[in-house]
Design a protein around this motif. Structure first.
Motif, PDB file in Angstrom:
ATOM      1  N   ALA A  22       2.470  -3.027  52.682  1.00 54.13           N
ATOM      2  CA  ALA A  22       3.317  -3.600  51.634  1.00 54.13           C
ATOM      3  C   ALA A  22       2.440  -4.440  50.876  1.00 54.13           C
ATOM      4  O   ALA A  22       2.449  -4.512  49.379  1.00 54.13           O
ATOM      5  CB  ALA A  22       4.323  -4.745  52.403  1.00 54.13           C
ATOM      6  N   ALA A  23       1.256  -5.145  51.326  1.00 56.42           N
ATOM      7  CA  ALA A  23       0.582  -5.939  50.473  1.00 56.42           C
ATOM      8  C   ALA A  23      -0.460  -4.801  49.776  1.00 56.42           C
ATOM      9  O   ALA A  23      -0.571  -5.264  48.611  1.00 56.42           O
ATOM     10  CB  ALA A  23      -0.265  -6.930  51.299  1.00 56.42           C
ATOM     11  N   LEU A  24      -0.960  -3.929  50.324  1.00 56.39           N
ATOM     12  CA  LEU A  24      -1.464  -2.993  49.616  1.00 56.39           C
ATOM     13  C   LEU A  24      -0.735  -2.459  48.479  1.00 56.39           C
ATOM     14  O   LEU A  24      -1.264  -2.237  47.396  1.00 56.39           O
ATOM     15  CB  LEU A  24      -1.867  -1.957  50.468  1.00 56.39           C
ATOM     16  CG  LEU A  24      -2.809  -0.769  49.939  1.00 56.39           C
ATOM     17  CD1 LEU A  24      -4.117  -1.018  49.155  1.00 56.39           C
ATOM     18  CD2 LEU A  24      -2.930   0.378  50.937  1.00 56.39           C
ATOM     19  N   ALA A  25       0.607  -2.020  48.498  1.00 59.45           N
ATOM     20  CA  ALA A  25       1.466  -1.408  47.423  1.00 59.45           C
ATOM     21  C   ALA A  25       1.542  -2.684  46.563  1.00 59.45           C
ATOM     22  O   ALA A  25       1.187  -2.279  45.121  1.00 59.45           O
ATOM     23  CB  ALA A  25       3.021  -1.089  47.905  1.00 59.45           C
ATOM     24  N   THR A  31      -2.686  -3.831  40.042  1.00 58.33           N
ATOM     25  CA  THR A  31      -3.808  -3.448  39.684  1.00 58.33           C
ATOM     26  C   THR A  31      -3.755  -2.267  38.655  1.00 58.33           C
ATOM     27  O   THR A  31      -4.384  -2.243  37.583  1.00 58.33           O
ATOM     28  CB  THR A  31      -4.998  -2.966  40.893  1.00 58.33           C
ATOM     29  OG1 THR A  31      -5.139  -4.095  41.538  1.00 58.33           O
ATOM     30  CG2 THR A  31      -6.181  -2.530  40.276  1.00 58.33           C
ATOM     31  N   GLY A  32      -2.618  -1.807  38.861  1.00 51.13           N
ATOM     32  CA  GLY A  32      -2.372  -0.527  37.942  1.00 51.13           C
ATOM     33  C   GLY A  32      -1.689  -0.990  36.830  1.00 51.13           C
ATOM     34  O   GLY A  32      -1.583  -0.010  35.726  1.00 51.13           O
ATOM     35  N   LEU A  91      -3.404 -14.894  44.462  1.00 52.26           N
ATOM     36  CA  LEU A  91      -2.365 -14.792  45.472  1.00 52.26           C
ATOM     37  C   LEU A  91      -2.214 -13.351  45.920  1.00 52.26           C
ATOM     38  O   LEU A  91      -2.100 -13.163  47.114  1.00 52.26           O
ATOM     39  CB  LEU A  91      -1.138 -15.185  45.024  1.00 52.26           C
ATOM     40  CG  LEU A  91      -1.261 -16.898  44.779  1.00 52.26           C
ATOM     41  CD1 LEU A  91       0.211 -17.454  44.438  1.00 52.26           C
ATOM     42  CD2 LEU A  91      -1.517 -17.766  45.860  1.00 52.26           C
ATOM     43  N   VAL A  92      -2.100 -12.534  44.850  1.00 59.96           N
ATOM     44  CA  VAL A  92      -1.930 -11.006  45.165  1.00 59.96           C
ATOM     45  C   VAL A  92      -2.970 -10.327  46.060  1.00 59.96           C
ATOM     46  O   VAL A  92      -3.149  -9.841  47.117  1.00 59.96           O
ATOM     47  CB  VAL A  92      -1.688 -10.399  43.903  1.00 59.96           C
ATOM     48  CG1 VAL A  92      -1.763  -8.683  44.293  1.00 59.96           C
ATOM     49  CG2 VAL A  92      -0.355 -10.703  43.365  1.00 59.96           C
ATOM     50  N   TYR A  93      -4.380 -10.639  45.389  1.00 61.38           N
ATOM     51  CA  TYR A  93      -5.646  -9.932  46.100  1.00 61.38           C
ATOM     52  C   TYR A  93      -5.831 -10.900  47.491  1.00 61.38           C
ATOM     53  O   TYR A  93      -6.183 -10.212  48.391  1.00 61.38           O
ATOM     54  CB  TYR A  93      -6.866  -9.987  45.258  1.00 61.38           C
ATOM     55  CG  TYR A  93      -7.580 -11.216  44.914  1.00 61.38           C
ATOM     56  CD1 TYR A  93      -8.391 -12.025  45.794  1.00 61.38           C
ATOM     57  CD2 TYR A  93      -7.343 -11.695  43.509  1.00 61.38           C
ATOM     58  CE1 TYR A  93      -9.009 -13.180  45.551  1.00 61.38           C
ATOM     59  CE2 TYR A  93      -8.158 -12.900  43.071  1.00 61.38           C
ATOM     60  CZ  TYR A  93      -8.925 -13.531  44.088  1.00 61.38           C
ATOM     61  OH  TYR A  93      -9.618 -14.916  43.711  1.00 61.38           O
ATOM     62  N   ALA A 100      -5.127  -7.051  55.330  1.00 58.29           N
ATOM     63  CA  ALA A 100      -5.871  -5.776  55.549  1.00 58.29           C
ATOM     64  C   ALA A 100      -6.957  -6.110  56.859  1.00 58.29           C
ATOM     65  O   ALA A 100      -7.086  -5.295  57.686  1.00 58.29           O
ATOM     66  CB  ALA A 100      -6.377  -5.224  54.434  1.00 58.29           C
ATOM     67  N   ILE A 101      -7.684  -7.301  56.494  1.00 62.06           N
ATOM     68  CA  ILE A 101      -8.767  -7.501  57.525  1.00 62.06           C
ATOM     69  C   ILE A 101      -8.044  -8.030  58.771  1.00 62.06           C
ATOM     70  O   ILE A 101      -8.646  -7.372  59.878  1.00 62.06           O
ATOM     71  CB  ILE A 101      -9.539  -8.998  57.043  1.00 62.06           C
ATOM     72  CG1 ILE A 101     -10.387  -8.399  55.510  1.00 62.06           C
ATOM     73  CG2 ILE A 101     -10.669  -9.189  57.993  1.00 62.06           C
ATOM     74  CD1 ILE A 101     -10.971  -9.448  54.876  1.00 62.06           C
ATOM     75  N   SER A 102      -7.038  -8.666  58.853  1.00 57.68           N
ATOM     76  CA  SER A 102      -6.453  -9.077  60.051  1.00 57.68           C
ATOM     77  C   SER A 102      -5.893  -7.972  60.764  1.00 57.68           C
ATOM     78  O   SER A 102      -6.252  -7.648  62.070  1.00 57.68           O
ATOM     79  CB  SER A 102      -5.057 -10.105  59.868  1.00 57.68           C
ATOM     80  OG  SER A 102      -5.592 -11.109  59.196  1.00 57.68           O
TER      81      SER A 102
END
Length: 187
Positions: A22-25, A31-32, A91-93, A100-102
């Motif tokens: 979800a965070a990636l989305a 970004t897009g 905040l987004v990145y 992702a790292i976790s």
């Protein structure tokens, strides 16, 4: 358990695959859509004068050169962007990078591994991004008056921000590689 280990562990437990995706989305959508619009707006306002936010290495003289090139309305637009768009973007990145790292490191490493704490690295980038925004905005707001110390610290904030952000992306890549290698070994 130290406080950083406790925070790291809590973030690790919270960062499920669903939350990481979800965070990636959100990151990809931002970004897009938002970043290209913001970049186009910045080019229209600032032209080729550059920006502290996108620079890696610059000095106080460069910062004042940007302030001069922006003009009064450009400096006002710069400050406005730092306290609207550039509050949300870190905040987004950071959300994406931390989750992702976790998630990746939880899959790739033992829970007690000190490497799990790399999920805190994105906070370094975010914190110094905010410091950069504040410092550059103070310089822009006070221009043409000089702002000693702040004008010298802001480029350092920018450098540390980029080390934290780029380092975090490198850690994500390392996590992907570790997870992929584990899957290959398991067959």
């Amino acid at each position: 358990m130290t406080s950083d280990a406790g925070l790291s562990a809590r973030l690790g437990r919270w960062s499920t695959g669903r939350i990481a995706f979800a965070a990636l989305a959100v990151f990809v959508a931002f970004t897009g859509t938002v970043l290209p619009a913001q970049a186009a707006r910045a080019r229209a306002i600032f032209g080729s004068a550059g920006s502290p936010d996108t620079s890696f290495l610059y000095g106080a003289a460069d910062l004042y050169g940007m302030a001069e090139a922006y003009g009064e309305s450009g400096r006002a637009a710069y400050i406005h962007a730092r306290f609207t768009f550039d509050v949300i973007w870190p905040l987004v990145y950071t959300l994406f990078l931390v989750t992702a790292i976790s998630w990746l490191f939880r899959k790739a490493l033992p829970a007690e591994s000190r490497w799990q704490r790399l999920n805190l690295l994105p906070f370094l980038g975010m914190g110094f991004d905010f410091l950069e925004n504040i410092g550059a905005s103070v310089v822009m707001a006070r221009y043409p008056a000089q702002t000693p110390v702040v004008d010298s610290l802001t480029p350092v904030f920018t450098l540390v921000k980029w080390v934290g952000v780029n380092g975090s992306f490198a850690v994500v890549v390392a996590g992907i590689v570790m997870v992929a290698l584990q899957r290959v070994r398991r067959g």
